[in-house]
Design a protein around this motif. Structure first.
Motif, PDB file in Angstrom:
ATOM      1  N   PHE A 234       0.813  -1.205   0.000  1.00 55.07           N
ATOM      2  CA  PHE A 234       0.000   0.000   0.000  1.00 55.07           C
ATOM      3  C   PHE A 234       0.854   1.265   0.000  1.00 55.07           C
ATOM      4  CE2 PHE A 234      -3.887  -2.102   2.197  1.00 55.07           C
ATOM      5  CZ  PHE A 234      -4.306  -2.578   0.970  1.00 55.07           C
ATOM      6  N   ALA A 237       1.872   2.963  -3.811  1.00 51.31           N
ATOM      7  CA  ALA A 237       0.986   3.557  -4.819  1.00 51.31           C
ATOM      8  C   ALA A 237      -0.408   3.725  -4.232  1.00 51.31           C
ATOM      9  CB  ALA A 237       0.923   2.662  -6.048  1.00 51.31           C
ATOM     10  N   GLU A 238      -1.290   4.303  -5.031  1.00 50.11           N
ATOM     11  CA  GLU A 238      -2.695   4.353  -4.624  1.00 50.11           C
ATOM     12  C   GLU A 238      -3.295   2.982  -4.844  1.00 50.11           C
ATOM     13  OE1 GLU A 238      -5.293   7.684  -6.113  1.00 50.11           O
ATOM     14  OE2 GLU A 238      -3.382   8.149  -7.058  1.00 50.11           O
ATOM     15  N   ASN A 239      -4.227   2.606  -3.989  1.00 48.05           N
ATOM     16  CA  ASN A 239      -4.792   1.266  -4.115  1.00 48.05           C
ATOM     17  C   ASN A 239      -6.301   1.286  -4.115  1.00 48.05           C
ATOM     18  OD1 ASN A 239      -2.253  -0.567  -3.622  1.00 48.05           O
ATOM     19  ND2 ASN A 239      -2.131   1.204  -2.259  1.00 48.05           N
ATOM     20  N   TRP A 240      -6.841   0.277  -4.726  1.00 41.85           N
ATOM     21  CA  TRP A 240      -8.288   0.150  -4.862  1.00 41.85           C
ATOM     22  C   TRP A 240      -8.609  -1.302  -4.579  1.00 41.85           C
ATOM     23  CZ3 TRP A 240     -12.310   2.877  -4.436  1.00 41.85           C
ATOM     24  CH2 TRP A 240     -13.510   2.655  -5.141  1.00 41.85           C
ATOM     25  N   THR A 241      -9.224  -1.559  -3.444  1.00 42.95           N
ATOM     26  CA  THR A 241      -9.417  -2.952  -3.068  1.00 42.95           C
ATOM     27  C   THR A 241     -10.781  -3.197  -2.434  1.00 42.95           C
ATOM     28  OG1 THR A 241      -8.462  -4.787  -1.814  1.00 42.95           O
ATOM     29  CG2 THR A 241      -8.286  -2.630  -0.810  1.00 42.95           C
TER      30      THR A 241
END
Lengths: 429, 179
Positions: A234, A237-241
Motif C-alpha cells: 500500500f 501507490a494508490e490502491n483500490w481494493t
C-alpha cells in the motif's frame, strides 16, 4: 497455504503423518486451524496444512460426532492443553493452546480469524461456494490471505485492543482533529455513496467520518488496521481494493481507496464506498485532502503526535502502566510500555496478566466489579463500572491507600485531557 | 525499484509515470492488478478503455504462464479497441530455476501479436524496455483512426494526455513494476 496439489508418494505420506510429531511443530503454544465442514484443510498457523490431513480429519470427526447428538462441541481440556472449537456455517475453526487463556478468549480469537476470512470473501460467497460444492478447496480463493490471518493473530496476541474490544486514538488537540475531519468532509462533499472516511496511523485512529446512521465496531476497525499494517505494498501507490466488514455488512464488499497521505506523513487514508466505479473521484478527493491538511499544518501536527508516545503522567510515580477503556466510545488508552516492561517478553507477560484479569472480571455468570491482586513483582487492580474499565499495574511496594490515590489521579488526568485523548464525536458526511 | 518487504498486491494499485520518446511525452496510467483468483471479478474495471496490457508471469512457475493465456482470451473477448500487448517473463534473477523456456514464451507472444520481454524486478533489469515498448506501441496506435481514446496532442493543448492502462497478471508474488 500452498498451491501444490500433487499426490504424495508413500514415503511422503509417512513423513507427513509424522510432521506434527516434530519438535519444530510442537514448540508453538497456540495453534490455529481452519477446515471446511467436509474436513478439507484451509489454514494452519504453523506449517503446511496439507501435511496435517489426518489431524484435520480428527478435528472434523470430533465436531460431527457431537453434532450427531444435536449438540455442538465447545472445548476439550486435555492436560495442559485447551482445545476450543468455533463452528460457523460451513467453516470449522479450532484453537489448540497451552498458554492458559480462557475458553472465551480463544473463542473470540477464532471469531476474529473467521471475520478475516469473511472480510476477504464475504459471507455470501462463502455460503454459496459450499452450497454448490461441499468439498470445495477454499485455499484457492484465500491464496495470499494467510498472511493477513497470521498478522491478525499476532495482533490479537500482542496488542491490548483485542482483549479490550476497543480502539486507540492518536492523541491530538480537538481543534486539529476537527480540522482533519472537516477537510475530509468538504473534499468529499460531492461524492455520493461514500460510507466511511478513515485516517489511521499504525494501529491508531486519527479520525473517522461516517455516513449518518452507520457505525463501525472496533472489531471491523481492527480488520482495517490489519489490512493496512499487513500490506507493505500500500505504501508504494494508490490502491483500490474490495473489503467486507463482517459486522457492518457481511453480505457484500465495500470498495476502499487506500493511500498514505504523503512521503513525509505516514498516515493512511481509507475512503470506503459501495460504488466500485469511484476510484478516480476518490483519488482526486484524496489529493485535495492532502493539500488542505498540508496548508493547515495538520500533517506536521500528526507527525509531532507520532513522535510523542502516550505515557503515564509524571506526577503519578506509583504506577507502571495502565489500560483504560471508555465504554461509550469503545476507545481506549494504552501508554507505551516502559521499564520494567520494555522488552517484548515482559510486555507480553504483562498483557497476559491484563488478559487474565479481564477474563476474571467478565466471567460469564459471575462477573466482578473489582480485582486487587498482589504479586512479588507488581500490584494490579482491575475496576469496571458503567462508564469505564481500568486495569492498573502499580509498583510492588505501594500501600493500598496510595494505590487508591493513584487511581483517582489517573481518572482526573484522563478527564482533563479527554478531548485530546479520545475522539469524542464521530463526524458525519 | 524492488523492496524485499513488498507484499503481494491486494486488489489493485494505481500509479502514473511519464516517458519521453523523441518529441512525444507519454503519460502512462498504470493499474497493477492482483493475480489471485478472488480478485478476478474486478478485472473488467481495469481493462475497460485500456490501450495496453502487460501480461507478467514468473519464469519459474509454469502455472503463471498458463494463467496469462486465459487472461489474453478474456481481453480478446472483452476489449474491442486494439491493444498493445506485452508478455513479460519476470524473475530472470532465478535463471537456474527457470521452468518456462524463452523460446516457448516468445513463440506464444508472437502468436498473439505481442512483444516479448524478460525482466527481473529484483535487480531492476529489463523493466524500462517493457514500458518503452508500450509507449512506442501506443504512439503507433494513436495514429489508428479506430482508437478513439488515445491522442497525441501538441504541447500546451488542453486535451487529455496520451494514456495507457496495463494489466499485469498471473503472478501472486509479483512486486510492483515502477519506472
Amino acid at each position: 497455504m500452498n498451491d501444490s496439489t500433487e499426490p504424495h508418494t508413500d514415503d511422503e505420506a509417512t513423513a507427513a503423518d509424522q510432521f506434527f510429531d516434530t519438535n519444530e511443530w510442537k514448540k508453538h503454544d497456540n495453534h490455529i486451524f481452519i477446515l471446511s465442514s467436509a474436513g478439507k484443510p484451509v489454514y494452519s498457523r504453523y506449517g503446511c496444512e496439507d501435511k496435517l490431513v489426518t489431524l484435520f480429519g480428527v478435528m472434523q470427526a470430533l465436531v460431527s460426532f457431537v453434532q450427531d447428538s444435536d449438540d455442538s462441541i465447545q472445548a476439550i481440556y486435555a492436560g495442559k492443553s485447551l482445545v476450543v472449537f468455533l463452528i460457523r456455517g460451513p467453516i470449522i475453526l479450532v484453537s489448540v493452546s497451552r498458554s492458559k487463556e480462557s475458553v472465551q478468549h480463544l473463542s473470540d480469537q477464532l471469531t476474529y480469524v473467521y471475520n478475516q476470512v469473511v472480510s476477504v470473501l464475504t459471507l455470501t460467497q462463502v455460503t454459496r461456494i459450499f452450497e454448490q460444492r461441499r468439498n470445495y478447496d477454499l485455499r484457492r480463493l484465500l491464496t495470499g490471505s494467510e498472511r493477513l490471518i497470521n498478522h491478525l493473530l499476532d495482533f490479537t496476541e500482542n496488542e491490548p485492543e483485542f482483549t479490550m474490544n476497543s480502539v486507540c486514538c492518536l492523541p491530538l488537540s480537538s481543534s486539529v482533529r476537527e480540522t482533519i475531519s472537516n477537510a475530509i468532509i468538504s473534499c468529499c462533499s460531492k461524492i455520493k455513496n461514500l460510507v466511511f472516511g478513515i485516517l489511521i496511523t499504525g494501529n491508531r485512529l486519527i479520525t473517522l467520518v461516517r455516513l449518518k446512521k452507520y457505525h463501525l465496531k472496533p472489531c471491523d476497525l481492527h480488520l482495517i488496521f490489519n489490512m493496512v499494517s499487513g500490506s507493505e505494498s500500500f505504501k508504494t501507490a494508490e490502491n483500490w481494493t474490495p473489503i467486507c466488514l463482517p459486522n457492518f455488512d457481511s453480505s457484500g464488499f465495500l470498495h476502499a481507496h487506500v493511500s498514505y497521505l504523503a512521503d513525509d506523513c505516514q498516515a493512511c487514508l481509507l475512503l470506503l464506498t459501495v460504488d466500485k466505479d469511484l476510484f478516480f473521484p476518490l483519488s482526486a478527493a484524496k489529493k485535495n485532502i492532502v493539500k488542505v491538511l498540508r496548508r493547515t499544518q495538520c500533517l506536521d501536527a500528526i507527525n509531532k503526535a507520532l513522535k510523542t508516545p502516550l505515557s503515564v503522567p509524571d506526577d503519578i510515580q506509583t504506577v507502571h502502566h495502565f489500560l483504560y477503556k471508555c465504554k461509550k466510545t469503545s476507545q481506549m488508552l494504552a501508554p507505551a510500555m516502559t521499564t520494567p516492561y520494555h522488552t517484548t517478553e515482559s510486555a507480553n507477560e504483562l498483557l497476559k496478566q491484563y488478559e487474565e484479569m479481564h477474563s476474571a472480571i467478565h466471567q460469564v455468570g459471575a462477573p466482578l466489579n473489582l480485582i486487587f491482586q498482589h504479586t512479588c513483582t507488581e500490584i494490579m487492580l482491575g475496576w469496571v463500572n458503567d462508564n469505564f474499565e481500568i486495569y492498573i499495574t502499580f509498583k510492588p511496594l505501594i500501600s493500598k491507600s496510595n494505590c487508591i490515590e493513584a487511581v483517582d489521579k489517573i481518572l482526573k488526568w484522563i478527564q482533563k485531557e479527554e478531548d485530546k485523548l479520545f475522539m469524542l464525536n464521530m463526524p458525519t458526511f | 525499484m524492488f523492496s524485499h518487504h513488498i507484499s503481494p498486491t491486494i486488489g489493485a494499485s494505481f500509479f502514473t509515470c511519464n516517458i519521453n520518446i523523441d518529441d512525444t511525452r507519454i503519460k502512462l496510467q498504470v493499474w497493477d492488478t492482483a493475480g489471485q483468483e478472488r480478485f478476478r471479478s474486478m478485472a473488467p474495471m481495469y481493462y475497460r478503455n485500456a490501450n495496453a496490457a502487460l501480461l507478467v508471469y514468473d519464469i519459474t512457475q509454469p502455472c503463471t504462464f498458463s494463467a496469462i493465456k486465459s487472461w489474453v482470451k478474456e481481453l480478446q473477448r472483452n476489449v474491442e479497441e486494439p491493444l498493445v500487448l506485452c508478455v513479460v517473463g519476470n524473475k530472470t534473477d532465478l535463471e537456474t530455476h527457470r521452468k518456462v523456456g524463452r523460446e516457448e514464451a516468445s513463440q506464444y507472444a508472437a502468436s498473439i501479436a505481442a512483444s516479448y520481454f524478460e525482466s527481473s524486478a529484483l535487480t531492476d533489469t529489463g523493466i524500462e524496455d517493457v514500458f518503452l515498448c508500450c509507449a512506442s506501441g501506443m504512439i503507433t496506435l494513436s495514429q489508428d483512426k479506430l482508437v478513439r481514446n488515445l491522442r497525441v496532442t501538441t504541447p500546451h493543448s488542453d486535451s487529455p494526455p496520451t494514456r495507457l492502462t496495463s494489466i499485469p497478471t498471473g503472478e501472486n508474488e509479483k512486486p510492483p513494476l515502477c519506472c
